[in-house]
Design an enzyme around this catalytic site. Structure first.
Site, short mmCIF file in Angstrom:
data_model
loop_
_atom_site.label_atom_id
_atom_site.label_comp_id
_atom_site.label_asym_id
_atom_site.label_seq_id
_atom_site.Cartn_x
_atom_site.Cartn_y
_atom_site.Cartn_z
N ILE A 136 0.87 -1.20 0.00
CA ILE A 136 0.00 0.00 0.00
C ILE A 136 0.90 1.24 0.00
O ILE A 136 1.73 1.40 0.89
CB ILE A 136 -0.91 0.03 1.24
CG1 ILE A 136 -1.63 -1.31 1.42
CG2 ILE A 136 -1.89 1.19 1.17
CD1 ILE A 136 -2.37 -1.43 2.74
N LYS A 205 6.00 0.59 12.76
CA LYS A 205 5.34 1.16 11.58
C LYS A 205 4.57 2.43 11.94
O LYS A 205 4.56 3.41 11.19
CB LYS A 205 4.39 0.12 10.96
CG LYS A 205 5.14 -1.05 10.35
CD LYS A 205 4.19 -2.17 10.03
CE LYS A 205 4.88 -3.33 9.34
NZ LYS A 205 4.06 -4.52 9.27
N1 HSE Z 1 5.59 -9.23 9.53
C1 HSE Z 1 4.98 -8.09 8.94
C2 HSE Z 1 3.48 -8.20 9.06
C3 HSE Z 1 5.39 -8.00 7.50
O1 HSE Z 1 2.97 -9.28 9.34
O2 HSE Z 1 2.80 -7.19 8.86
C4 HSE Z 1 4.99 -6.72 6.85
O3 HSE Z 1 5.73 -5.65 7.36
#
Ligand code: HSE
Ligand code: NAP
Length: 430
Positions: A136, A205
């Site tokens: 995305i 994130k």
């Molecule tokens: N391990 C991460 C997830 C991968 O499951 O979102 C994507 O960043």
């Protein structure tokens, strides 16, 4: 930059193998569209003997110096993960003027500002779209399209593994442990899934998203988080009974001018747009008084999906050069324009007909002669006449239009037939 762009890669696991495959499969398209041929020079791994289908073993090395010390490398792709020694290696490459693409959220959420400063000093670019929500393009949208939108909140499902686990537990009654094992096998989870299920992956994130959305330095230590590892499957079921869906949410917002970012399990009302985000998909809801609400959603994990964002970042680096292909004219890939009517779809057909014996049979036979078959029929008396409504099986639009013309010419058909495309049903999209 020459026509040949030399790519060095750190790592060739789930995402790295996806990058190699995409670069191989799309080489022609990329060259036509950008004028550049992207050539992988070397790929760093630990185990030279491991099985990596489609990857030329001659490209592999276990010696980082073969990549970090190679001045001919134009773009370094880091898909190896971990904070050390990755941090030191990327600072070194950027400092030397080598642009870097990375998918490494833990590194960025700890050392992002320092890496960006190294890039600036070295006259290089650092791109990291794949680090958040895989395929995305949320970072690009926040950095470019919504730069001045005064974002007030970012609410997201930003971890694919946990969303997959919660969805599968609810959908199939699968145990937490089995769902996690599946997420690992498919390649959604990190090498050590503790960060996924414990919330640290989502926290990293959200730190990256909040930094960009609020133009503020937010690091992972600024983000309190908890995961789904303590949740009972009973909680997921009870939430459902109450009309909610359990999600691991990242919530970043401005509170009295200060930035608040958290990650925690949350109950989302069943009719909320985030409730429908299932499997390993991610979604980010961006809110501001200027743009009201924008939701971006799509694949949030997976080798190929993440690799596609990595490759896009590499192309964006090439496109940001003065006079690059992005500033140029449209690229002609030589594809023909599809003839009108060639598209296949299911259709809704409404006919106003005389209420006489045998009309339905004659209508069906006109449709049948044109190769159009009926999925469902609804017939209602309307005064002197009758209304026939049909959903037609998937067929080429031209065939349906031709049948409609013939139906319109029937004496029993009293008004111009109404034909409307059906989109999104299994019939229309299969
Ligand atoms: N391990 C991460 C997830 C991968 O499951 O979102 C994507 O960043
Ligand atoms: P992976 O499958 O574990 O692959 C890691 C690769 O890096 C392997 O090839 C490994 O070598 C190599 N490597 C690791 N440490 C190394 C070291 N010290 N020296 C040399 N090589 C080393 O991981 P992945 O799933 O592809 O993830 C890579 C990165 O992308 C991570 O930062 C991850 O957070 C991020 N990411 C992943 C996804 C996803 O869906 N998987 C989505 C978004 C972002 P060997 O093959 O020899 O072990």
């Amino acid at each position: 930059m020459s026509d040949v762009v030399h790519i060095g890669m750190l790592g060739c696991g789930t995402v790295g193998q996806g990058v190699v495959r995409i670069l191989q499969e799309t080489a022609g398209t990329i060259e036509r569209a950008t004028g550049h041929r992207l050539e992988i020079t070397k790929v760093l791994v630990r185990d030279l003997q491991a099985d990596r289908p489609g990857v030329d073993p001659a490209l592999l090395t276990a010696d980082p110096e073969e990549i970090l010390g190679d001045d001919s490398i134009d773009i370094l792709i880091e898909v190896m993960g971990g904070v050390d020694p990755t941090h030191e290696w990327l600072v070194r490459a950027l400092g030397h003027g080598t642009s870097v693409v990375t998918a490494n959220k833990q590194l960025l959420a700890r050392h992002g500002p320092e890496l960006l400063a190294a890039a600036e000093e070295g006259g290089a670019e650092l791109r990291f779209e794949a680090s958040v929500c895989a395929a995305i393009p949320v970072i690009k949208v926040l950095r470019e399209s919504l730069l001045a939108a005064e974002i007030e909140s970012v609410t997201g499902i930003v971890n694919g593994t946990t969303n997959y686990i919660l969805s599968e537990m609810r959908r199939t009654g699968m145990s937490y442990a089995d769902a996690l094992t599946q997420a690992q096998e498919i390649g959604y989870a990190e090498a050590d899934p503790t960060d996924d299920v414990g919330g640290a992956d989502a926290a990293a994130k959200m730190a990256i998203l909040a930094s960009i959305a609020f133009h503020t330095r937010v690091l992972i230590d600024d983000v309190p988080y908890s995961g789904i590892d303590d949740l009972m499957s009973d909680d997921v079921d009870i939430a459902h009974e109450l009309g909610f869906v359990m999600k691991l949410l990242g919530v970043a917002r401005l509170v009295d001018g200060a930035v608040s970012v958290r990650v925690h399990p949350a109950l989302v009302p069943g009719n909320h747009p985030l409730a429908a985000v299932a499997g390993a998909d991610n979604a980010v809801l961006l809110e501001s008084s200027m743009v009201r609400q924008i939701m971006l959603s799509g694949p949030g994990a997976g080798g190929t999906e993440t690799a596609s964002a990595v490759v896009s970042d590499a192309l964006s680096i090439l496109g940001s050069r003065p006079g690059s292909f992005l500033a140029g004219a449209l690229v002609d890939a030589g594809r023909p324009i599809a003839p009108e009517g060639s598209l296949e779809s299911a259709f809704y057909l409404r006919l106003e007909v005389a209420d006489q014996p045998g009309v339905l049979a004659r209508v069906s036979s006109v449709l049948g002669d044109s190769g159009v078959s009926i999925l469902t029929v609804l017939q209602r008396g309307e005064g002197e006449g009758a209304r026939l409504v049909m959903i037609l099986h998937r067929s080429p639009e031209a065939q349906v239009r031709e049948a409609t013309r013939r139906l319109a010419a029937m004496p029993e058909v009293r008004a111009e037939p109404v034909v409307i495309t059906v989109v999104g049903s299994g019939e229309a999209s299969s």
